[in-house]
Scaffold this motif. Structure first.
Motif, short mmCIF file in Angstrom:
data_model
loop_
_atom_site.label_atom_id
_atom_site.label_comp_id
_atom_site.label_asym_id
_atom_site.label_seq_id
_atom_site.Cartn_x
_atom_site.Cartn_y
_atom_site.Cartn_z
N ASP A 11 0.82 -1.22 0.00
CA ASP A 11 0.00 0.00 0.00
C ASP A 11 0.85 1.26 0.00
O ASP A 11 0.32 2.37 -0.02
CB ASP A 11 -0.92 0.00 1.22
CG ASP A 11 -0.17 -0.21 2.53
OD1 ASP A 11 1.00 -0.63 2.49
OD2 ASP A 11 -0.74 0.06 3.60
N TRP A 28 5.06 0.17 7.85
CA TRP A 28 4.59 -0.66 8.95
C TRP A 28 5.78 -0.95 9.85
O TRP A 28 6.78 -1.50 9.40
CB TRP A 28 3.98 -1.96 8.42
CG TRP A 28 2.72 -1.73 7.66
CD1 TRP A 28 2.60 -1.27 6.37
CD2 TRP A 28 1.38 -1.94 8.12
NE1 TRP A 28 1.28 -1.18 6.01
CE2 TRP A 28 0.51 -1.58 7.07
CE3 TRP A 28 0.83 -2.39 9.33
CZ2 TRP A 28 -0.87 -1.67 7.18
CZ3 TRP A 28 -0.54 -2.47 9.45
CH2 TRP A 28 -1.38 -2.10 8.38
N ARG A 30 0.87 1.39 11.68
CA ARG A 30 0.84 1.77 10.27
C ARG A 30 1.06 3.27 10.21
O ARG A 30 0.35 4.02 10.88
CB ARG A 30 -0.51 1.41 9.66
CG ARG A 30 -0.56 1.64 8.13
CD ARG A 30 -2.00 1.56 7.63
NE ARG A 30 -2.72 2.79 7.89
CZ ARG A 30 -4.03 2.85 8.19
NH1 ARG A 30 -4.73 1.76 8.31
NH2 ARG A 30 -4.62 4.02 8.38
N ASP A 43 1.02 6.37 7.72
CA ASP A 43 0.53 6.75 6.40
C ASP A 43 1.48 7.73 5.71
O ASP A 43 2.44 8.22 6.29
CB ASP A 43 -0.87 7.34 6.52
CG ASP A 43 -1.91 6.30 6.92
OD1 ASP A 43 -1.60 5.09 6.87
OD2 ASP A 43 -3.03 6.69 7.28
N TYR A 58 -1.17 5.13 12.97
CA TYR A 58 -2.35 4.33 13.32
C TYR A 58 -1.88 3.06 14.01
O TYR A 58 -1.01 2.35 13.49
CB TYR A 58 -3.15 3.99 12.07
CG TYR A 58 -4.29 3.04 12.30
CD1 TYR A 58 -5.47 3.46 12.90
CD2 TYR A 58 -4.19 1.71 11.92
CE1 TYR A 58 -6.53 2.58 13.13
CE2 TYR A 58 -5.24 0.82 12.14
CZ TYR A 58 -6.40 1.27 12.74
OH TYR A 58 -7.43 0.39 12.97
N ALA A 94 -2.24 -0.52 14.62
CA ALA A 94 -2.94 -1.60 13.92
C ALA A 94 -3.09 -2.85 14.76
O ALA A 94 -4.11 -3.54 14.66
CB ALA A 94 -2.20 -1.94 12.62
N TYR A 105 -2.94 -11.89 8.33
CA TYR A 105 -4.10 -11.01 8.39
C TYR A 105 -4.59 -10.73 6.98
O TYR A 105 -3.78 -10.47 6.07
CB TYR A 105 -3.74 -9.67 9.03
CG TYR A 105 -3.43 -9.72 10.51
CD1 TYR A 105 -4.40 -9.41 11.45
CD2 TYR A 105 -2.16 -10.07 10.96
CE1 TYR A 105 -4.11 -9.43 12.82
CE2 TYR A 105 -1.87 -10.10 12.32
CZ TYR A 105 -2.85 -9.79 13.24
OH TYR A 105 -2.56 -9.82 14.58
N ASP A 163 -6.13 -5.11 3.15
CA ASP A 163 -6.74 -4.25 2.14
C ASP A 163 -5.73 -3.18 1.76
O ASP A 163 -5.48 -2.25 2.53
CB ASP A 163 -8.02 -3.61 2.71
CG ASP A 163 -8.78 -2.79 1.68
OD1 ASP A 163 -8.16 -2.29 0.72
OD2 ASP A 163 -10.01 -2.64 1.83
N SER A 184 -6.98 0.66 1.70
CA SER A 184 -7.18 1.37 2.96
C SER A 184 -6.07 1.14 3.97
O SER A 184 -5.92 1.90 4.94
CB SER A 184 -8.50 0.94 3.59
OG SER A 184 -8.46 -0.44 3.96
N GLU A 234 -6.11 -1.42 5.91
CA GLU A 234 -6.78 -2.03 7.05
C GLU A 234 -6.48 -3.54 7.10
O GLU A 234 -6.37 -4.20 6.08
CB GLU A 234 -8.29 -1.82 6.97
CG GLU A 234 -8.71 -0.36 7.08
CD GLU A 234 -8.51 0.20 8.48
OE1 GLU A 234 -8.53 -0.60 9.44
OE2 GLU A 234 -8.33 1.43 8.60
N GLY A 252 -7.78 -7.32 8.33
CA GLY A 252 -9.05 -8.02 8.53
C GLY A 252 -8.87 -9.28 9.35
O GLY A 252 -8.11 -9.31 10.32
#
Length: 300
Positions: free
Chosen positions: A111, A115, A132, A134, A140, A142, A174, A177, A180, A182, A184
């Motif tokens: 992405d 990370w 994470r 950006d 963020y 995670a 995991y 996505d 985004s 994200e 899951g």
């Protein structure tokens, strides 16, 4: 190729106390890695054998190439913009965390985000996280309640992220996505049994989607199938504490492996005299590519 036919080469560079984070730089055809407690970035040109060291301002645990040139370095609780040409480290982000917590392993994902995980320096308390970061350097959290955030990588199609909290002795997968960033649904991809397979540390993926995992405490780097958790092959090293691995070389068919001497006693150092060394092994398997770049938006 069978395990007993594998003969890793001990490269003639100064051993590290806590070697980690090998990263092949396709831009220059060189390998970079870090000595965490030595607060140093190391660089090797395999074609010439020349090596160099770059002092860092703090304990440094990961380096990641940037899409617009240069590098991001994770050191203690800060991210630095690093330019090896002028040996300059410029702090661009600092996390205000308890003093016992520091950054550990990190990579850029498919992405384009960064990370990077943290750990308590004792390696015993679950007070770390996987973050994470950006493109605008927004942070963020995670994954929480991590004891020792370690290796991570992504499946060839980018739909799964593989992640290690060493204390759990698992590689977890995991759903991912890329749009985004994200995470899951989670599953256990690989389980390392206590006392036999050691502790999972850094890892990398090959073109067949198989994971190569450094197994701290057992002198081996192993190839695993993350789809069914099966062990496929093992590379034995004369170093008790392999710490991470990465593919490099012209065809990305050389597996570079870091190791550590940190914490070993004299009898262990005598039994494993190359602890802390950097190793190379030519394979028929190949890496997907060099590390993905971090595509952050802020100009420096």
């Amino acid at each position: 190729m069978r395990e007993n036919e594998w003969n890793p080469v001990v490269l003639s560079v100064r051993p590290a106390a806590l070697g980690e984070g090998p990263c092949w730089d396709e831009r220059t055809g060189t390998l970079l890695w870090v000595d965490i407690t030595g607060a140093t970035v190391r660089r090797l040109d395999p074609s010439s054998g020349r090596s160099a060291s770059y002092p860092a301002p703090e304990w440094i645990s990961a380096i990641v190439p940037c899409a617009n040139g240069g590098w991001i370095a994770a050191a203690n609780q800060s991210l630095y913009r690093w330019e090896p040409e002028n040996a300059k480290f410029e702090e661009i982000l600092r996390l205000e965390l308890p003093g016992s917590i520091r950054f550990n392993d990190g990579k850029a994902g498919p992405d384009g985000r960064l990370w990077v995980g943290t750990m308590d320096r004792s390696g015993e308390r679950p007070i770390g996280s996987l973050y994470r970061i950006d493109r605008d350097l927004t942070v963020y959290e995670a994954v929480r309640d991590v004891t020792c955030s370690n290796g991570l990588d992504w499946s060839p199609d980018g739909r799964e992220m593989y992640y290690v909290d060493s204390a759990i002795r698992e590689v977890r997968a995991y759903a991912f996505d890329a749009a985004s960033g994200e995470l899951g649904e989670r599953r256990t991809a690989i389980r390392l049994e206590e006392g036999t397979n050691g502790v999972p540390d850094g890892m990398t993926l090959d073109t067949e989607g198989m994971l190569w995992v450094a197994q701290w405490g057992t002198a081996r780097v192993a190839r695993w199938n993350p789809a069914d958790g099966s062990l496929l092959a093992e590379v034995r090293l004369p170093a008790l504490q392999p710490s991470s691995c990465a593919f490099g070389g012209e065809r990305l068919q050389t597996l570079y492996m870091t190791s550590a001497s940190d914490g070993l006693r004299e009898p262990e150092l005598e039994a494993y005299p190359h602890s802390g060394a950097l190793f190379a092994l030519d394979l028929s398997a190949a890496g997907l590519s060099g590390r993905r770049p971090f595509a952050f938006d802020i100009a420096y």
